[in-house]
Every structure is written in structure tokens, then in C-alpha cells.
Design a protein around this motif. Structure first.
Motif, mmCIF file in Angstrom:
data_model
loop_
_atom_site.group_PDB
_atom_site.id
_atom_site.type_symbol
_atom_site.label_atom_id
_atom_site.label_comp_id
_atom_site.label_asym_id
_atom_site.label_seq_id
_atom_site.Cartn_x
_atom_site.Cartn_y
_atom_site.Cartn_z
ATOM 1 N N GLY A 252 0.774 -1.231 0.000
ATOM 2 C CA GLY A 252 0.000 0.000 0.000
ATOM 3 C C GLY A 252 0.806 1.282 0.000
ATOM 4 O O GLY A 252 0.247 2.368 0.079
ATOM 5 N N ARG A 253 2.138 1.175 -0.071
ATOM 6 C CA ARG A 253 3.030 2.337 -0.108
ATOM 7 C C ARG A 253 2.992 3.131 1.208
ATOM 8 O O ARG A 253 2.282 2.785 2.132
ATOM 9 N N ASN A 254 3.831 4.184 1.249
ATOM 10 C CA ASN A 254 3.951 5.029 2.453
ATOM 11 C C ASN A 254 4.197 4.157 3.682
ATOM 12 O O ASN A 254 3.503 4.263 4.701
ATOM 13 N N ALA A 255 5.213 3.288 3.579
ATOM 14 C CA ALA A 255 5.511 2.343 4.659
ATOM 15 C C ALA A 255 6.999 2.004 4.649
ATOM 16 O O ALA A 255 7.694 2.194 3.644
ATOM 17 N N VAL A 256 7.461 1.481 5.775
ATOM 18 C CA VAL A 256 8.839 1.002 5.929
ATOM 19 C C VAL A 256 8.791 -0.502 6.154
ATOM 20 O O VAL A 256 8.156 -0.969 7.111
ATOM 21 N N ALA A 257 9.445 -1.269 5.293
ATOM 22 C CA ALA A 257 9.449 -2.731 5.394
ATOM 23 C C ALA A 257 10.843 -3.232 5.748
ATOM 24 O O ALA A 257 11.855 -2.682 5.296
ATOM 25 N N ARG A 274 0.073 -3.324 11.625
ATOM 26 C CA ARG A 274 -1.133 -3.871 12.250
ATOM 27 C C ARG A 274 -2.373 -3.706 11.369
ATOM 28 O O ARG A 274 -3.372 -4.392 11.561
ATOM 29 N N ARG A 275 -2.278 -2.792 10.392
ATOM 30 C CA ARG A 275 -3.451 -2.473 9.582
ATOM 31 C C ARG A 275 -3.451 -3.120 8.204
ATOM 32 O O ARG A 275 -4.482 -3.211 7.564
ATOM 33 N N ARG A 276 -2.296 -3.573 7.743
ATOM 34 C CA ARG A 276 -2.201 -3.996 6.349
ATOM 35 C C ARG A 276 -1.774 -5.452 6.217
ATOM 36 O O ARG A 276 -1.057 -5.993 7.071
ATOM 37 N N SER A 277 -2.166 -6.037 5.090
ATOM 38 C CA SER A 277 -1.669 -7.368 4.731
ATOM 39 C C SER A 277 -0.260 -7.215 4.175
ATOM 40 O O SER A 277 0.011 -6.297 3.394
ATOM 41 N N ILE A 278 0.634 -8.103 4.572
ATOM 42 C CA ILE A 278 2.040 -7.988 4.171
ATOM 43 C C ILE A 278 2.434 -9.225 3.366
ATOM 44 O O ILE A 278 2.624 -10.313 3.924
ATOM 45 N N PRO A 279 2.573 -9.119 2.055
ATOM 46 C CA PRO A 279 3.016 -10.258 1.255
ATOM 47 C C PRO A 279 4.444 -10.628 1.612
ATOM 48 O O PRO A 279 5.283 -9.763 1.816
ATOM 49 N N GLN A 280 4.713 -11.916 1.691
ATOM 50 C CA GLN A 280 6.055 -12.370 2.047
ATOM 51 C C GLN A 280 6.829 -12.737 0.778
ATOM 52 O O GLN A 280 6.493 -13.692 0.076
ATOM 53 N N PRO A 281 7.890 -11.958 0.461
ATOM 54 C CA PRO A 281 8.642 -12.240 -0.761
ATOM 55 C C PRO A 281 9.474 -13.511 -0.611
ATOM 56 O O PRO A 281 9.792 -13.944 0.508
ATOM 57 N N VAL A 282 9.812 -14.121 -1.740
ATOM 58 C CA VAL A 282 10.725 -15.261 -1.738
ATOM 59 C C VAL A 282 12.086 -14.752 -1.317
ATOM 60 O O VAL A 282 12.594 -13.767 -1.843
#
Length: 286
Positions: A252-257, A274-282
Motif C-alpha cells: 500500500g506504499r507510504n511504509a517502511v518494510a 497492524r493495519r495492512r496485509s504484508i506479502p512475504q517475498p521469496v
């Protein structure tokens, strides 16, 4: 006569042939003559922007001036050339638009930090390692398309100011390419690096971008990677930061991963996690 002949032959051979024995064999007057010739050659090369070659002649002239002593007033000129060379070297490391460090400096400095990690003489760096973050301006193409490239350039310039604003000592910002910037944080553990990047993200989101245009808003996505002191390369560390940046964009952008060192899962900093779904990269880059 032999000293002058030898010196002339050495000058024809270039500044690198001036060894200690050859310089020591010169009379002060002869050394002054050849110092002046090397200074003139350095001036000519500097005027062409050939700073490395100019500096080679400059070094030879300095050594010859030591032998010449008071026979010449060259040192003042040499000091000026040294200052000009230092300024030109610094300019070659800077991005012309934003004045941040450029990709060349980033690659060279990061490679040196990683290769010398065990010998830096800094216990904090050895213990905590090095963090690298890649920050990318969200939807920057739309900024250029909507408001024009001149305003886009001003956004890039302000972005550097905001990214630089709270960097700790020893850290630096470099323009990685286009609208993407790298933050290098030596001697900072992952938790502190994430905190610094999240603060930068919030600062950028709160910045009064409306000063540039009433309808303008700008945010960034950031990926953070950490080298914990074990051997690694520039490409591997940058690749990890880039993968996490991509996750921040997908989330969703505007984030630090970043990748949680305890669980091995990629997370988002702050409330976004806590608010967003986080896809897990390979995991391909470590």
C-alpha cells in the motif's frame, strides 16, 4: 650538467619516475626548474578537468619543492591546486541536481565499509553492523506528469533535505537513481535503523508540500536491510533492501518494510504493520 640531463629525462618520462634518489641528486635550482614545469603541467591538466593526472604532477612538484627550498614561491600555487583538486573530487561524488552523494560514491563507500568491517576500529560498527535503506518516492511519475518536471526536480531536492534531516553521525544519503535514494547507517542495529527510517517517512508525509503546489502530497516507501557483521557484498545488501522496498510498495506504499531477525518474516514498521496485509517475498538475497 648530469643532474639537469637526468632530471630532464625524468620529466619526459612523467611524474611517476621521480624517485627519492633522483630527487635527492638535484641541486635546489634544478629542482625549482622542474617543480615549476610539473606545476605548469598540473595547471594545464586541471584546466581540462583531468584532475587525477593533474594531481600526479602536483605530487611530483611538491617533492621537488622540498629540495628547492626557498628557491621558488611555488607552494602557494600548489596549495591552491590542492584545494581545487579536493573541491573537484568532492563535486565528482555529488549528484548535480540534489547535491546528495551519487551512485558512484555510494558503491565505493559501501564496498569499503563492508570489506573493512572487521578492521574499522569502531566497536559499535563491528557489533551492530551496517544498515542500508532504499527510499522511493511514491507515484513520482504522476508528480512529473501532473505538475511538470521542474516541480518534480524541486520535490527531489526537498526529499534529500528531509532524508538528511535526522541522520546520525557517520550515516549518509545518496541518490541511487531517478526518484530512489539510499541511506547508509553504519554502526546501527536493525531496530534503530527502522526507527530512523519510520521517522523519516512520517516527516516526509507531514512536509508542507502544498508550498510547491496546493494539490501536491508526497510520500515514500522504504526497504531496510541489515548486515550484522558477517561478510556480505554491496549487491547482496542492496538487493535485500530493494526486495523489502517492493514489499512496502505492494503493501500500500507510504511504509517502511524490513525482515524481522527473530521470526524471519517481513514486517512493516509502526501502525501500518497492524493495519495492512504484508506479502512475504521469496527470500533470495538473505
Amino acid at each position: 650538467m648530469g643532474d639537469v640531463t637526468t632530471a630532464a629525462a625524468m620529466l619526459r618520462g612523467g611524474p611517476d619516475v621521480w624517485n627519492d634518489a633522483a630527487i635527492g641528486s638535484l641541486a635546489p635550482a634544478a629542482a625549482a626548474v622542474h617543480a615549476a614545469r610539473h606545476t605548469a603541467e598540473a595547471e594545464a591538466l586541471a584546466a581540462q578537468g583531468l584532475w587525477e593526472q593533474a594531481y600526479t604532477h602536483l605530487r611530483a612538484a611538491v617533492r621537488l619543492h622540498h629540495v628547492a627550498g626557498s628557491a621558488t614561491t611555488g607552494p602557494d600555487e600548489l596549495d591552491r591546486l590542492r584545494r581545487e583538486h579536493a573541491e573537484a573530487r568532492e563535486q565528482s561524488r555529488r549528484d548535480s541536481l540534489t547535491a546528495s552523494y551519487n551512485r558512484r560514491y555510494l558503491d565505493e563507500r559501501l564496498a569499503a565499509l563492508l570489506s573493512d568491517l572487521a578492521d574499522l576500529g569502531d566497536d559499535t560498527v563491528r557489533t551492530d553492523g551496517i544498515c542500508v535503506a532504499l527510499a522511493d518516492i511514491d507515484h513520482f511519475k504522476q508528480v512529473n506528469d501532473t505538475y511538470g518536471h521542474l516541480l518534480g526536480d524541486r520535490v527531489l531536492q526537498r526529499m534529500v533535505v528531509e532524508l538528511d534531516a535526522a541522520l546520525p553521525e557517520g550515516a549518509f544519503c545518496a541518490r541511487y537513481g531517478g526518484e530512489e535514494f539510499a541511506l547508509v547507517l553504519p554502526g546501527r542495529d536493525l531496530a534503530e535503523a527502522v526507527r530512523l527510517c519510520e521517522a523519516a517517512r512520517e516527516r516526509i508525509a507531514r512536509h508542507p508540500w502544498h508550498e510547491l503546489h496546493p494539490d501536491l502530497t508526497v510520500t515514500v516507501s522504504i526497504g531496510v536491510a541489515h548486515s550484522d557483521g558477517r561478510p556480505t557484498g554491496v549487491e547482496r545488501l542492496i538487493g535485500a533492501a530493494d526486495a523489502h522496498l517492493y514489499t512496502a510498495k505492494q503493501s500500500g506504499r507510504n511504509a517502511v518494510a524490513y525482515r524481522d531477525g527473530r521470526t524471519g518474516r517481513v514486517r512493516l514498521a509502526g501502525g501500518a504493520g497492524r493495519r495492512r496485509s504484508i506479502p512475504q517475498p521469496v527470500r533470495t538475497t538473505g
